[in-house]
Structures are given as structure tokens and as C-alpha cells.
Design a protein around this motif. Structure first.
Motif, PDB file in Angstrom:
ATOM      1  N   ALA A 112       0.819  -1.209   0.000  1.00 54.86           N
ATOM      2  CA  ALA A 112       0.000   0.000   0.000  1.00 54.86           C
ATOM      3  C   ALA A 112       0.853   1.259   0.000  1.00 54.86           C
ATOM      4  CB  ALA A 112      -0.934  -0.006   1.210  1.00 54.86           C
ATOM      5  N   VAL A 113       1.937   1.266   0.782  1.00 52.30           N
ATOM      6  CA  VAL A 113       2.824   2.424   0.828  1.00 52.30           C
ATOM      7  C   VAL A 113       3.486   2.641  -0.534  1.00 52.30           C
ATOM      8  CG1 VAL A 113       5.017   3.246   1.774  1.00 52.30           C
ATOM      9  CG2 VAL A 113       3.241   2.386   3.314  1.00 52.30           C
ATOM     10  N   THR A 114       3.886   1.571  -1.187  1.00 53.49           N
ATOM     11  CA  THR A 114       4.504   1.685  -2.509  1.00 53.49           C
ATOM     12  C   THR A 114       3.544   2.328  -3.508  1.00 53.49           C
ATOM     13  OG1 THR A 114       5.893  -0.251  -2.135  1.00 53.49           O
ATOM     14  CG2 THR A 114       5.527   0.390  -4.420  1.00 53.49           C
ATOM     15  N   LYS A 115       2.267   1.963  -3.426  1.00 48.47           N
ATOM     16  CA  LYS A 115       1.283   2.471  -4.385  1.00 48.47           C
ATOM     17  C   LYS A 115       0.687   3.810  -3.978  1.00 48.47           C
ATOM     18  CE  LYS A 115      -1.754   2.746  -7.651  1.00 48.47           C
ATOM     19  NZ  LYS A 115      -1.338   3.113  -9.015  1.00 48.47           N
ATOM     20  N   THR A 147      -8.144  -0.620  -0.180  1.00 48.76           N
ATOM     21  CA  THR A 147      -7.757   0.787  -0.087  1.00 48.76           C
ATOM     22  C   THR A 147      -8.889   1.629  -0.657  1.00 48.76           C
ATOM     23  OG1 THR A 147      -5.394   0.301  -0.288  1.00 48.76           O
ATOM     24  CG2 THR A 147      -6.097   2.547  -0.774  1.00 48.76           C
ATOM     25  N   VAL A 148      -9.284   2.671   0.073  1.00 51.45           N
ATOM     26  CA  VAL A 148     -10.385   3.543  -0.330  1.00 51.45           C
ATOM     27  C   VAL A 148      -9.835   4.927  -0.644  1.00 51.45           C
ATOM     28  CG1 VAL A 148     -12.673   4.423   0.275  1.00 51.45           C
ATOM     29  CG2 VAL A 148     -11.855   2.275   1.281  1.00 51.45           C
ATOM     30  N   THR A 149     -10.208   5.467  -1.800  1.00 53.97           N
ATOM     31  CA  THR A 149      -9.877   6.844  -2.140  1.00 53.97           C
ATOM     32  C   THR A 149     -11.174   7.587  -2.443  1.00 53.97           C
ATOM     33  OG1 THR A 149      -9.574   6.333  -4.499  1.00 53.97           O
ATOM     34  CG2 THR A 149      -7.632   6.208  -3.070  1.00 53.97           C
ATOM     35  N   VAL A 150     -11.094   8.918  -2.476  1.00 51.94           N
ATOM     36  CA  VAL A 150     -12.275   9.749  -2.703  1.00 51.94           C
ATOM     37  C   VAL A 150     -12.055  10.615  -3.928  1.00 51.94           C
ATOM     38  CG1 VAL A 150     -13.813  11.504  -1.739  1.00 51.94           C
ATOM     39  CG2 VAL A 150     -12.720   9.831  -0.229  1.00 51.94           C
ATOM     40  N   ASP A 151     -13.028  10.592  -4.847  1.00 53.14           N
ATOM     41  CA  ASP A 151     -13.053  11.525  -5.967  1.00 53.14           C
ATOM     42  C   ASP A 151     -14.088  12.587  -5.622  1.00 53.14           C
ATOM     43  OD1 ASP A 151     -13.573  12.917  -8.371  1.00 53.14           O
ATOM     44  OD2 ASP A 151     -12.906  11.205  -9.563  1.00 53.14           O
ATOM     45  N   VAL A 152     -13.621  13.729  -5.113  1.00 59.56           N
ATOM     46  CA  VAL A 152     -14.536  14.770  -4.638  1.00 59.56           C
ATOM     47  C   VAL A 152     -15.368  15.323  -5.779  1.00 59.56           C
ATOM     48  CG1 VAL A 152     -14.691  17.018  -3.508  1.00 59.56           C
ATOM     49  CG2 VAL A 152     -13.024  15.335  -2.709  1.00 59.56           C
ATOM     50  N   LEU A 193     -13.836   5.291  -4.316  1.00 59.07           N
ATOM     51  CA  LEU A 193     -13.197   4.343  -5.219  1.00 59.07           C
ATOM     52  C   LEU A 193     -12.494   3.285  -4.380  1.00 59.07           C
ATOM     53  CD1 LEU A 193     -11.651   6.957  -7.693  1.00 59.07           C
ATOM     54  CD2 LEU A 193     -13.915   5.874  -7.787  1.00 59.07           C
ATOM     55  N   TYR A 194     -12.815   2.041  -4.651  1.00 61.61           N
ATOM     56  CA  TYR A 194     -12.254   0.923  -3.892  1.00 61.61           C
ATOM     57  C   TYR A 194     -11.217   0.194  -4.736  1.00 61.61           C
ATOM     58  CZ  TYR A 194     -15.881   1.557  -0.385  1.00 61.61           C
ATOM     59  OH  TYR A 194     -16.676   2.067   0.604  1.00 61.61           O
ATOM     60  N   HIS A 195     -10.088  -0.125  -4.078  1.00 60.31           N
ATOM     61  CA  HIS A 195      -8.973  -0.781  -4.761  1.00 60.31           C
ATOM     62  C   HIS A 195      -8.410  -1.884  -3.866  1.00 60.31           C
ATOM     63  CE1 HIS A 195      -8.669   3.205  -6.938  1.00 60.31           C
ATOM     64  NE2 HIS A 195      -8.996   3.618  -5.729  1.00 60.31           N
ATOM     65  N   LEU A 196      -7.608  -2.744  -4.473  1.00 57.93           N
ATOM     66  CA  LEU A 196      -6.713  -3.570  -3.685  1.00 57.93           C
ATOM     67  C   LEU A 196      -5.533  -2.690  -3.292  1.00 57.93           C
ATOM     68  CD1 LEU A 196      -6.709  -6.917  -5.708  1.00 57.93           C
ATOM     69  CD2 LEU A 196      -7.920  -6.413  -3.579  1.00 57.93           C
ATOM     70  N   PRO A 197      -4.838  -2.995  -2.203  1.00 54.86           N
ATOM     71  CA  PRO A 197      -3.706  -2.157  -1.795  1.00 54.86           C
ATOM     72  C   PRO A 197      -2.634  -2.006  -2.888  1.00 54.86           C
ATOM     73  CG  PRO A 197      -4.360  -3.575   0.002  1.00 54.86           C
ATOM     74  CD  PRO A 197      -5.154  -4.032  -1.193  1.00 54.86           C
ATOM     75  N   THR A 198      -2.534  -2.980  -3.773  1.00 57.94           N
ATOM     76  CA  THR A 198      -1.553  -2.904  -4.855  1.00 57.94           C
ATOM     77  C   THR A 198      -1.997  -1.994  -5.994  1.00 57.94           C
ATOM     78  OG1 THR A 198      -2.529  -4.965  -5.678  1.00 57.94           O
ATOM     79  CG2 THR A 198      -0.485  -5.143  -4.413  1.00 57.94           C
ATOM     80  N   GLY A 199      -3.253  -1.531  -5.963  1.00 52.45           N
ATOM     81  CA  GLY A 199      -3.715  -0.563  -6.949  1.00 52.45           C
ATOM     82  C   GLY A 199      -4.822  -1.020  -7.870  1.00 52.45           C
ATOM     83  N   GLU A 200      -5.079  -2.327  -7.970  1.00 50.01           N
ATOM     84  CA  GLU A 200      -6.128  -2.806  -8.860  1.00 50.01           C
ATOM     85  C   GLU A 200      -7.481  -2.264  -8.425  1.00 50.01           C
ATOM     86  OE1 GLU A 200      -3.843  -4.574  -7.390  1.00 50.01           O
ATOM     87  OE2 GLU A 200      -3.131  -6.248  -8.625  1.00 50.01           O
ATOM     88  N   GLU A 201      -8.258  -1.733  -9.379  1.00 53.66           N
ATOM     89  CA  GLU A 201      -9.561  -1.163  -9.067  1.00 53.66           C
ATOM     90  C   GLU A 201     -10.587  -2.269  -8.826  1.00 53.66           C
ATOM     91  OE1 GLU A 201     -10.660   1.488 -12.180  1.00 53.66           O
ATOM     92  OE2 GLU A 201      -9.043   2.895 -11.779  1.00 53.66           O
ATOM     93  N   LEU A 202     -11.442  -2.053  -7.838  1.00 53.48           N
ATOM     94  CA  LEU A 202     -12.488  -3.017  -7.516  1.00 53.48           C
ATOM     95  C   LEU A 202     -13.884  -2.488  -7.856  1.00 53.48           C
ATOM     96  CD1 LEU A 202     -11.279  -4.326  -4.028  1.00 53.48           C
ATOM     97  CD2 LEU A 202     -11.026  -5.435  -6.261  1.00 53.48           C
ATOM     98  N   ALA A 203     -14.195  -1.285  -7.402  1.00 53.74           N
ATOM     99  CA  ALA A 203     -15.548  -0.753  -7.615  1.00 53.74           C
ATOM    100  C   ALA A 203     -15.562   0.750  -7.384  1.00 53.74           C
ATOM    101  CB  ALA A 203     -16.548  -1.437  -6.686  1.00 53.74           C
ATOM    102  N   GLU A 204     -16.604   1.387  -7.918  1.00 54.28           N
ATOM    103  CA  GLU A 204     -16.845   2.819  -7.711  1.00 54.28           C
ATOM    104  C   GLU A 204     -18.218   2.985  -7.101  1.00 54.28           C
ATOM    105  OE1 GLU A 204     -16.040   6.041 -10.788  1.00 54.28           O
ATOM    106  OE2 GLU A 204     -18.238   5.983 -10.793  1.00 54.28           O
ATOM    107  N   LEU A 205     -18.287   3.724  -5.990  1.00 56.20           N
ATOM    108  CA  LEU A 205     -19.552   3.952  -5.300  1.00 56.20           C
ATOM    109  C   LEU A 205     -19.918   5.424  -5.395  1.00 56.20           C
ATOM    110  CD1 LEU A 205     -20.631   2.487  -1.884  1.00 56.20           C
ATOM    111  CD2 LEU A 205     -20.921   4.918  -2.335  1.00 56.20           C
ATOM    112  N   THR A 206     -21.083   5.709  -5.956  1.00 60.35           N
ATOM    113  CA  THR A 206     -21.576   7.078  -6.066  1.00 60.35           C
ATOM    114  C   THR A 206     -22.987   7.144  -5.484  1.00 60.35           C
ATOM    115  OG1 THR A 206     -22.403   6.641  -8.309  1.00 60.35           O
ATOM    116  CG2 THR A 206     -20.205   7.619  -8.109  1.00 60.35           C
ATOM    117  N   VAL A 207     -23.510   8.371  -5.406  1.00 61.49           N
ATOM    118  CA  VAL A 207     -24.870   8.579  -4.898  1.00 61.49           C
ATOM    119  C   VAL A 207     -25.664   9.323  -5.958  1.00 61.49           C
ATOM    120  CG1 VAL A 207     -26.290   9.644  -3.116  1.00 61.49           C
ATOM    121  CG2 VAL A 207     -24.099   8.623  -2.513  1.00 61.49           C
TER     122      VAL A 207
END
Length: 254
Positions: free
Chosen positions: A112-115, A161-166, A172-186
């Protein structure tokens, strides 16, 4: 919320944008006031939905809201030593030096730190979900990313790993290595989750996530990302709603 400069209306904010803007204007010292507003809105929204469906608001919903409010209030008022002693569900507890050292030495943390960027000694926390399971949370400096994994006797499990697209108002949900899993919006007050690939794992993860993460989570995570760990209330609620449940989904879908 209406923004006025020199007697003229500059812009009108509403919905999700209003809540994020309000949190930025008030700052971390007013985070508790923001939390109360969000909680009141959430309760009203649930009540309206229940009324529209002809059903009263259930005890489970009320208790769930009370738990979230209690977690946020504890974050705003309690000292770290109190967290360590009581270990409330949903509270962020600064990791002890021993736990912090073990957490940062795991393969999950190294990947996770590497990515996603470095994790300082003050950016490692533990939390406990409603089922009593313990989780490690790593807040990556400068990126707003949050890596979460379940701490078990045999080591880390189910890390995400969770990131936010403001701008997109999305988690945005990922594996710690960076692979994308899903996008959650409202959209229109409803959670919409899109799998990031056509794999069975991504579809399973997205379906599970949509049934466990509510729209208020996006607001808490966005405010946390904007204010960093100075917005402890929102970061705590973000971690509680976006982290352990997503880890559970990842474990379920493997």
C-alpha cells in the motif's frame, strides 16, 4: 446554503455539495456541529422513506444511527487513552507503538505504501466493528487514501484501499496494490456501485458493497479527504462505514 459577497448572491449550494462546503467553511473545530446536522438529515431521510413505503422507522435503523452518532461524538470528545481502554465500535484508536510497528511491517502495508504513499507514525489507527473484530487503518499522507485490513491471529486479511473523488462525489475501492475493484456514487439519494471489471470477484464485491454502505458515507469520507486527520469525526465515521464493511465484502467474495 447561500454564499453572499458584498450583498450579492454568489452561489447557492445544496445537497451533497452543500454538506461538503459547510464542513470546509466551519473547519475541524466545528466538526461536531456538522455531525449533528448530518445525523439529523439522515434521520429525516430515513423517516421520509419509511413513511413513503408505509412502514414505521424500525429499531434496527434507529440503533444504527445512534451508534454512528455515538462513535462520532466519542471521536470529538474522548482522549486517546479512553479509546484504548474502552475500544468502542467505530472509534479510531491511535495504534500503540507495538501494533504500529507490526502493522507497517506487513506485506499489505508495504504494498500500500509503494502504491499510495507513506504512512507516518501518527497515521496508524485501530478500530473495532459492531461484531467485535479488530481492524488496522493506514492513512496515506498527501493522497487521502485509506488502507484497511482485518487483524487476525494469523495476520492481515481482506485488505482494501479507499480513495475519494470529490469532483465525482464517489468512493473508489482498490486492492492495496492498486487494482480497481468498484466505484460507489450517490444518485437521487441512492447508492450506486459499479464493478471496475467483469470479473466474478468485482461483481460480487460491488453487489455486497451496495448493500452495506450508505450515502452518508460519501460525505464523511469526502470531508475527511479534504481536511485530513484534523477532521477526526468525519475520518472516524468514514473509516467505520467504508472500511470494515468493504473488508468483509472482499473476504466474502474471494
Amino acid at each position: 446554503m447561500v454564499e453572499i459577497h458584498d450583498g450579492a448572491v454568489v452561489q447557492v449550494w445544496q445537497g451533497w455539495s452543500m454538506r461538503v462546503r459547510l464542513a470546509r467553511v466551519l473547519g475541524p473545530r466545528r466538526a461536531r456541529a456538522v455531525l449533528v446536522l448530518l445525523a439529523s438529515e439522515a434521520r429525516a431521510r430515513v423517516a421520509r422513506r419509511a413513511e413513503a413505503k408505509g412502514r414505521p422507522m424500525g429499531r434496527r435503523t434507529l440503533l444504527g444511527g445512534a451508534a454512528a452518532i455515538g462513535a462520532g461524538t466519542a471521536l470529538a470528545t474522548a482522549a486517546p487513552t479512553a479509546f484504548a481502554a474502552e475500544r468502542p465500535a467505530g472509534g479510531l484508536v491511535p495504534a500503540t507503538p507495538g501494533i504500529r510497528g507490526q502493522a507497517l511491517a506487513t506485506t499489505v502495508a508495504e504494498e500500500a505504501v509503494t502504491k499510495w504513499g507513506a504512512v507516518g507514525t501518527a497515521h496508524v489507527f485501530t478500530t473495532r466493528d459492531a461484531a467485535g473484530d479488530d481492524f488496522i487503518l493506514l492513512f496515506h499522507q498527501g493522497t487521502g487514501a485509506m488502507t484497511v485490513y482485518q487483524q487476525t491471529a494469523s495476520g492481515p486479511e481482506g485488505a482494501v484501499t479507499v480513495t475519494v473523488d470529490v469532483q465525482k462525489q464517489a468512493l473508489l475501492y482498490h486492492l492495496p496494490t492498486g487494482e480497481e475493484l468498484a466505484e460507489l456514487t450517490v444518485a437521487d439519494g441512492r447508492v450506486v456501485v459499479k464493478p471496475a471489471s467483469a470479473s466474478d470477484f468485482a461483481y460480487c464485491f460491488a453487489a455486497c458493497l451496495g448493500g452495506n454502505v450508505d450515502e452518508g458515507c460519501v460525505v464523511n469520507c469526502a470531508t475527511c479527504a479534504l481536511g485530513g486527520l484534523s477532521s477526526l469525526v468525519d475520518c472516524g465515521l468514514c473509516a467505520y462505514c467504508a472500511g470494515p464493511k468493504a473488508v468483509g465484502c472482499a473476504r466474502k467474495c474471494i
